[in-house]
Design a protein around this motif. Structure first.
Motif, PDB file in Angstrom:
ATOM      1  N   SER A 125       0.845  -1.196   0.000  1.00  0.00           N
ATOM      2  CA  SER A 125       0.000   0.000   0.000  1.00  0.00           C
ATOM      3  C   SER A 125       0.878   1.242   0.000  1.00  0.00           C
ATOM      4  O   SER A 125       1.948   1.262   0.616  1.00  0.00           O
ATOM      5  CB  SER A 125      -0.926   0.019   1.224  1.00  0.00           C
ATOM      6  N   GLN A 126       0.425   2.277  -0.697  1.00  0.00           N
ATOM      7  CA  GLN A 126       1.154   3.540  -0.741  1.00  0.00           C
ATOM      8  C   GLN A 126       0.486   4.629   0.096  1.00  0.00           C
ATOM      9  O   GLN A 126       1.134   5.579   0.515  1.00  0.00           O
ATOM     10  CB  GLN A 126       1.281   4.041  -2.187  1.00  0.00           C
ATOM     11  N   PHE A 127      -0.818   4.476   0.339  1.00  0.00           N
ATOM     12  CA  PHE A 127      -1.560   5.479   1.090  1.00  0.00           C
ATOM     13  C   PHE A 127      -2.474   4.769   2.075  1.00  0.00           C
ATOM     14  O   PHE A 127      -2.821   3.595   1.899  1.00  0.00           O
ATOM     15  CB  PHE A 127      -2.395   6.364   0.144  1.00  0.00           C
ATOM     16  N   ALA A 128      -2.848   5.490   3.132  1.00  0.00           N
ATOM     17  CA  ALA A 128      -3.743   4.945   4.152  1.00  0.00           C
ATOM     18  C   ALA A 128      -4.726   6.028   4.579  1.00  0.00           C
ATOM     19  O   ALA A 128      -4.354   7.207   4.700  1.00  0.00           O
ATOM     20  CB  ALA A 128      -2.955   4.442   5.359  1.00  0.00           C
ATOM     21  N   TRP A 174       0.849   2.525  16.135  1.00  0.00           N
ATOM     22  CA  TRP A 174       1.116   1.306  15.375  1.00  0.00           C
ATOM     23  C   TRP A 174       1.378   1.630  13.904  1.00  0.00           C
ATOM     24  O   TRP A 174       2.249   1.034  13.273  1.00  0.00           O
ATOM     25  CB  TRP A 174      -0.081   0.370  15.525  1.00  0.00           C
ATOM     26  N   LEU A 175       0.619   2.589  13.339  1.00  0.00           N
ATOM     27  CA  LEU A 175       0.822   2.988  11.950  1.00  0.00           C
ATOM     28  C   LEU A 175       2.192   3.643  11.748  1.00  0.00           C
ATOM     29  O   LEU A 175       2.876   3.387  10.756  1.00  0.00           O
ATOM     30  CB  LEU A 175      -0.285   3.951  11.509  1.00  0.00           C
ATOM     31  N   ARG A 176       2.579   4.513  12.665  1.00  0.00           N
ATOM     32  CA  ARG A 176       3.893   5.172  12.530  1.00  0.00           C
ATOM     33  C   ARG A 176       5.033   4.158  12.621  1.00  0.00           C
ATOM     34  O   ARG A 176       6.080   4.339  12.004  1.00  0.00           O
ATOM     35  CB  ARG A 176       4.052   6.244  13.603  1.00  0.00           C
ATOM     36  N   LYS A 177       4.796   3.057  13.353  1.00  0.00           N
ATOM     37  CA  LYS A 177       5.839   2.047  13.500  1.00  0.00           C
ATOM     38  C   LYS A 177       5.898   1.125  12.287  1.00  0.00           C
ATOM     39  O   LYS A 177       6.997   0.802  11.810  1.00  0.00           O
ATOM     40  CB  LYS A 177       5.580   1.228  14.774  1.00  0.00           C
ATOM     41  N   HIS A 178       4.742   0.692  11.787  1.00  0.00           N
ATOM     42  CA  HIS A 178       4.702  -0.304  10.710  1.00  0.00           C
ATOM     43  C   HIS A 178       4.514   0.301   9.329  1.00  0.00           C
ATOM     44  O   HIS A 178       4.701  -0.404   8.328  1.00  0.00           O
ATOM     45  CB  HIS A 178       3.574  -1.316  10.959  1.00  0.00           C
ATOM     46  N   ALA A 179       4.109   1.564   9.251  1.00  0.00           N
ATOM     47  CA  ALA A 179       3.836   2.178   7.939  1.00  0.00           C
ATOM     48  C   ALA A 179       4.428   3.573   7.888  1.00  0.00           C
ATOM     49  O   ALA A 179       3.745   4.548   7.578  1.00  0.00           O
ATOM     50  CB  ALA A 179       2.332   2.210   7.679  1.00  0.00           C
ATOM     51  N   SER A 180       5.710   3.652   8.197  1.00  0.00           N
ATOM     52  CA  SER A 180       6.351   4.973   8.226  1.00  0.00           C
ATOM     53  C   SER A 180       6.454   5.591   6.841  1.00  0.00           C
ATOM     54  O   SER A 180       6.452   6.815   6.692  1.00  0.00           O
ATOM     55  CB  SER A 180       7.743   4.859   8.857  1.00  0.00           C
ATOM     56  N   GLY A 181       6.532   4.762   5.783  1.00  0.00           N
ATOM     57  CA  GLY A 181       6.657   5.295   4.432  1.00  0.00           C
ATOM     58  C   GLY A 181       5.340   5.498   3.716  1.00  0.00           C
ATOM     59  O   GLY A 181       5.330   5.813   2.520  1.00  0.00           O
ATOM     60  N   ILE A 182       4.225   5.317   4.400  1.00  0.00           N
ATOM     61  CA  ILE A 182       2.907   5.445   3.787  1.00  0.00           C
ATOM     62  C   ILE A 182       2.303   6.792   4.154  1.00  0.00           C
ATOM     63  O   ILE A 182       2.324   7.196   5.318  1.00  0.00           O
ATOM     64  CB  ILE A 182       1.980   4.297   4.246  1.00  0.00           C
ATOM     65  N   ARG A 183       1.780   7.487   3.161  1.00  0.00           N
ATOM     66  CA  ARG A 183       1.105   8.782   3.389  1.00  0.00           C
ATOM     67  C   ARG A 183      -0.257   8.499   4.010  1.00  0.00           C
ATOM     68  O   ARG A 183      -1.113   7.856   3.412  1.00  0.00           O
ATOM     69  CB  ARG A 183       0.943   9.526   2.068  1.00  0.00           C
ATOM     70  N   THR A 184      -0.461   8.984   5.247  1.00  0.00           N
ATOM     71  CA  THR A 184      -1.673   8.695   6.002  1.00  0.00           C
ATOM     72  C   THR A 184      -2.553   9.940   6.092  1.00  0.00           C
ATOM     73  O   THR A 184      -2.070  11.036   6.374  1.00  0.00           O
ATOM     74  CB  THR A 184      -1.337   8.198   7.421  1.00  0.00           C
ATOM     75  N   ILE A 185      -3.854   9.754   5.851  1.00  0.00           N
ATOM     76  CA  ILE A 185      -4.848  10.829   5.922  1.00  0.00           C
ATOM     77  C   ILE A 185      -5.850  10.460   7.002  1.00  0.00           C
ATOM     78  O   ILE A 185      -6.394   9.345   7.004  1.00  0.00           O
ATOM     79  CB  ILE A 185      -5.564  11.006   4.569  1.00  0.00           C
ATOM     80  N   VAL A 186      -6.109  11.359   7.923  1.00  0.00           N
ATOM     81  CA  VAL A 186      -7.074  11.127   8.995  1.00  0.00           C
ATOM     82  C   VAL A 186      -8.451  11.599   8.535  1.00  0.00           C
ATOM     83  O   VAL A 186      -8.608  12.727   8.063  1.00  0.00           O
ATOM     84  CB  VAL A 186      -6.662  11.859  10.285  1.00  0.00           C
ATOM     85  N   LYS A 199      -3.880  15.768  17.077  1.00  0.00           N
ATOM     86  CA  LYS A 199      -2.894  15.232  18.011  1.00  0.00           C
ATOM     87  C   LYS A 199      -2.299  13.905  17.537  1.00  0.00           C
ATOM     88  O   LYS A 199      -1.260  13.481  18.037  1.00  0.00           O
ATOM     89  CB  LYS A 199      -3.541  15.026  19.384  1.00  0.00           C
ATOM     90  N   LEU A 200      -2.972  13.254  16.588  1.00  0.00           N
ATOM     91  CA  LEU A 200      -2.467  11.978  16.091  1.00  0.00           C
ATOM     92  C   LEU A 200      -1.172  12.147  15.315  1.00  0.00           C
ATOM     93  O   LEU A 200      -0.420  11.192  15.146  1.00  0.00           O
ATOM     94  CB  LEU A 200      -3.521  11.299  15.203  1.00  0.00           C
ATOM     95  N   GLY A 201      -0.932  13.350  14.795  1.00  0.00           N
ATOM     96  CA  GLY A 201       0.327  13.625  14.127  1.00  0.00           C
ATOM     97  C   GLY A 201       0.354  13.312  12.645  1.00  0.00           C
ATOM     98  O   GLY A 201       1.438  13.171  12.067  1.00  0.00           O
ATOM     99  N   PHE A 202      -0.829  13.233  12.000  1.00  0.00           N
ATOM    100  CA  PHE A 202      -0.882  12.951  10.564  1.00  0.00           C
ATOM    101  C   PHE A 202      -1.416  14.132   9.756  1.00  0.00           C
ATOM    102  O   PHE A 202      -1.906  13.960   8.645  1.00  0.00           O
ATOM    103  CB  PHE A 202      -1.762  11.717  10.300  1.00  0.00           C
ATOM    104  N   GLY A 203      -1.347  15.322  10.316  1.00  0.00           N
ATOM    105  CA  GLY A 203      -1.789  16.500   9.583  1.00  0.00           C
ATOM    106  C   GLY A 203      -3.253  16.820   9.826  1.00  0.00           C
ATOM    107  O   GLY A 203      -3.900  16.286  10.738  1.00  0.00           O
ATOM    108  N   ASP A 204      -3.784  17.724   8.971  1.00  0.00           N
ATOM    109  CA  ASP A 204      -5.156  18.177   9.132  1.00  0.00           C
ATOM    110  C   ASP A 204      -6.135  17.077   8.744  1.00  0.00           C
ATOM    111  O   ASP A 204      -5.962  16.422   7.713  1.00  0.00           O
ATOM    112  CB  ASP A 204      -5.424  19.400   8.246  1.00  0.00           C
TER     113      ASP A 204
END
Length: 605
Positions: free
Chosen positions: A182-185, A205-217, A240-245
């Motif tokens: 996967s490239q995005f989450a 868990w996402l930051r640990k296992h998917a550090s190279g994936i662009r994550t959108i909340v 506060k989750l740290g994945f941007g807006d």
């Protein structure tokens, strides 16, 4: 009076739109005059936060009517499309090169509902079970959001504190394995519950296992909240989750899909532009344009294979064996699969869509919740399939008097009645390897009983495999493709009529005077092969004659093991008489003169 009436109208309109906060503001400020009431803005359907946070917050959501790609929109006056068109034509991109987006989050936050909206079909089961997981496997589909196309994966709810070996731990491990492709989450949270401790754990868990994936909340279930402070405060927590807006959406009603499009479009364009140009320009049959062009060619149309059977007979293990990857959850628990998992793979230069259904159970009326939905979904997938693979348990067959119980017989009969190809797969043969007597008993009993249970179709193929050990994979696929090719067979009318003359001459008729006269025989459709016998006279083919023709078709053209249909049509006597009368008229005869032609008068005979 006029000013009060106008203000009352505005207040009633606000209440009808369920904007209670806007209505309360109107009550605490001066009532404007009727002339000062501005006309409604075309952008008034979009919610905009009133307060600004210290960080940049640009979330807003629009209604499903604003989306150009919303399914089921009635035709009428064209509206302004808020979505900008992409610089790429995603419909012409090979499906294997499309960006992959995985939906993650804790249980019961709406991942399956968003998956269904993105693929525009109700495939994933959606049920409100806060204490349990409805989705347990990885479901994959092609999403359509405006003019964007991308692969979307629906994962099970993440439980980071699950005990080792439990179902929840296995689903978490499976989700972690899928992250590698996967490239995005899209990280979903339930905005009505607020930010939960488990959401924070999933983010870690996402930051640990998917550090190279662009994550959108995505803040889901936002349709019931107003815009005056509630969403703004929720966005502050989500930040506060740290994945941007975050973006506020509603998977159930479609709110916020336009904003999600605006976020994903530049990311997908950047991803595709980084791929080599020769890969984007290559043709592939999985693209939409190629699929439409190949609809008439049965050899290039994707094969739809459904795996059905009783619970705990090894259907999911067989699917993992055919795909050669750990796609669905397997284990000793009965009824582990709830969703019908759809997967695509290539075999022998042919695209195969594989569907693993939930265990087929007798509906007693006591099933509730996801179990009841699974039964309905399995029946729908059986109707959609081209070939049905019925899986049996070899160990249970060896220990019982019959090879098939009532639900399995009903599956086989329903598949034949619907005109589907049927392949029987006997699994778990490795458990009988030490007992040669039981092994031989199963090998002989299953084909005989199937012929007894379904006498209208002879030669149904039976394959004996061990899905756990991976044995029999090639044999299963070869048998499935062979059955599919017979199912798609088309015979020419001239070939059929030559065959018919030979068959009718060797058939022993009881009474030659009442022998039906078949004018000609033709095939009107394939999938399954359907033939029409055009009859002259009053005599019709009896059931015995129809069975004789069906058996002869299967033997002479090697199309056994699939349902064949023969329909009778009577030719009216007047129509046949008219066709035999020759019309008299002037004839044009070629002469050996300089004149091109000479018209001769008809001679009386």
């Amino acid at each position: 009076m006029a000013a009060a009436a106008a203000a009352g109208g505005v207040l009633r309109a606000a209440l009808r739109r369920s904007r209670t906060a806007a209505a309360s503001l109107l009550l605490h400020r001066a009532l404007p005059s009727s002339r000062s009431v501005p006309p409604p803005s075309p952008l008034s359907r979009t919610f905009v936060p009133l307060r600004q946070l210290p960080f940049s917050t640009s979330f807003a959501f629009s209604t499903a009517a604003d989306e150009s790609a919303a399914p089921g929109r009635p035709k009428g006056k064209a509206r302004k499309n808020p979505m900008k068109q992409s610089r790429l034509d995603f419909t012409k991109v090979d499906s294997a090169l499309l960006p992959t987006v995985i939906l993650v989050g804790r249980p019961n936050v709406g991942k399956s509902a968003l998956f269904n909206r993105l693929i525009r079909r109700r495939e994933a089961l959606v049920y409100n079970t806060p204490g349990d997981h409805v989705t347990r496997d990885i479901r994959e589909g092609i999403a359509k959001l405006g003019d964007l196309r991308f692969r979307v994966l629906d994962s099970a709810g993440l439980e980071t504190a699950a005990t080792s070996g439990s179902i929840l731990a296995r689903t978490t491990d499976m989700t972690g394995n899928v992250l590698t492709r996967s490239q995005f989450a899209i990280f979903l949270i339930d905005v009505r519950d607020g930010l939960q401790p488990l959401d924070i754990e999933v983010g870690q868990w996402l930051r640990k296992h998917a550090s190279g994936i662009r994550t959108i909340v995505a803040m889901n279930k936002s349709e019931s909240l107003d815009e005056h402070g509630v969403l703004t405060a929720a966005a502050g927590e989500a930040h506060k989750l740290g994945f941007g807006d975050p973006v506020a959406i509603s998977a159930e009603t479609g709110l916020g899909m336009a904003e999600l499009y605006e976020i994903l479009r530049p990311l997908f364009e950047e991803y595709l532009f980084q791929l080599p140009s020769h890969r984007l320009n290559q043709d592939h049959p999985a693209s939409e344009a190629e699929t439409e062009a190949n609809e008439g060619d049965d050899s290039k149309v994707p094969l739809q294979l459904a795996i059905v059977g009783r619970p705990n007979v090894g259907k999911s293990t067989l699917l993992n064996t055919l795909l050669q990857e750990q796609r669905v959850l397997v284990g000793p628990e009965a009824g582990l699969t709830r969703d019908s998992i759809r997967a695509q793979f290539q075999f022998d230069k042919r695209t195969v869509y594989l569907v693993d259904t939930a265990g087929w159970m007798e509906r007693s009326g006591k099933e509730k919740g996801p179990a009841s939905l699974s039964v309905v979904q399995s029946r729908k997938n059986l109707m959609r399939a081209h070939i049905v693979a019925l899986v049996l348990d070899a160990e249970k067959i060896a220990n019982s008097k019959s090879s098939m119980n009532h639900p399995e017989v009903m599956i086989a009969r329903q598949a034949i009645e619907e005109g589907r190809g049927l392949v029987v797969i006997v699994n778990k043969m490795d458990l009988l390897r030490d007992n040669q007597k039981l092994f031989d008993k199963v090998m002989e009993a299953v084909p005989t009983e199937i012929q007894t249970v379904i006498p209208q179709v002879s030669g149904i193929p039976v394959v004996f495999v061990s899905a756990l050990e991976g044995r029999g994979r090639i044999a299963v696929m070869h048998q499935v493709i062979d059955t599919y090719e017979k199912w798609c067979l088309r015979l020419s009318t001239s070939r059929l009529n030559r065959w018919l003359r030979k068959v009718m001459s060797r058939h022993s008729w009881k009474d030659t005077a009442t022998q039906p006269k078949v004018k000609y025989f033709t095939q009107v459709k394939a999938r399954p092969p359907t033939f029409v016998a055009f009859m002259t006279g009053k005599a019709q083919l009896s059931d015995t004659d129809t069975r004789f023709l069906t058996k002869s078709l299967k033997e002479d053209f090697d199309i056994g093991g699939i349902p064949i249909r023969i329909v009778q049509r009577s030719i009216p006597r007047k129509a046949s008489a008219k066709s035999s009368v020759k019309k008299a008229g002037p004839r044009i005869a070629r002469m050996k003169t300089d004149k091109r032609s000479t018209i001769l008068e008809p001679t009386s005979s």
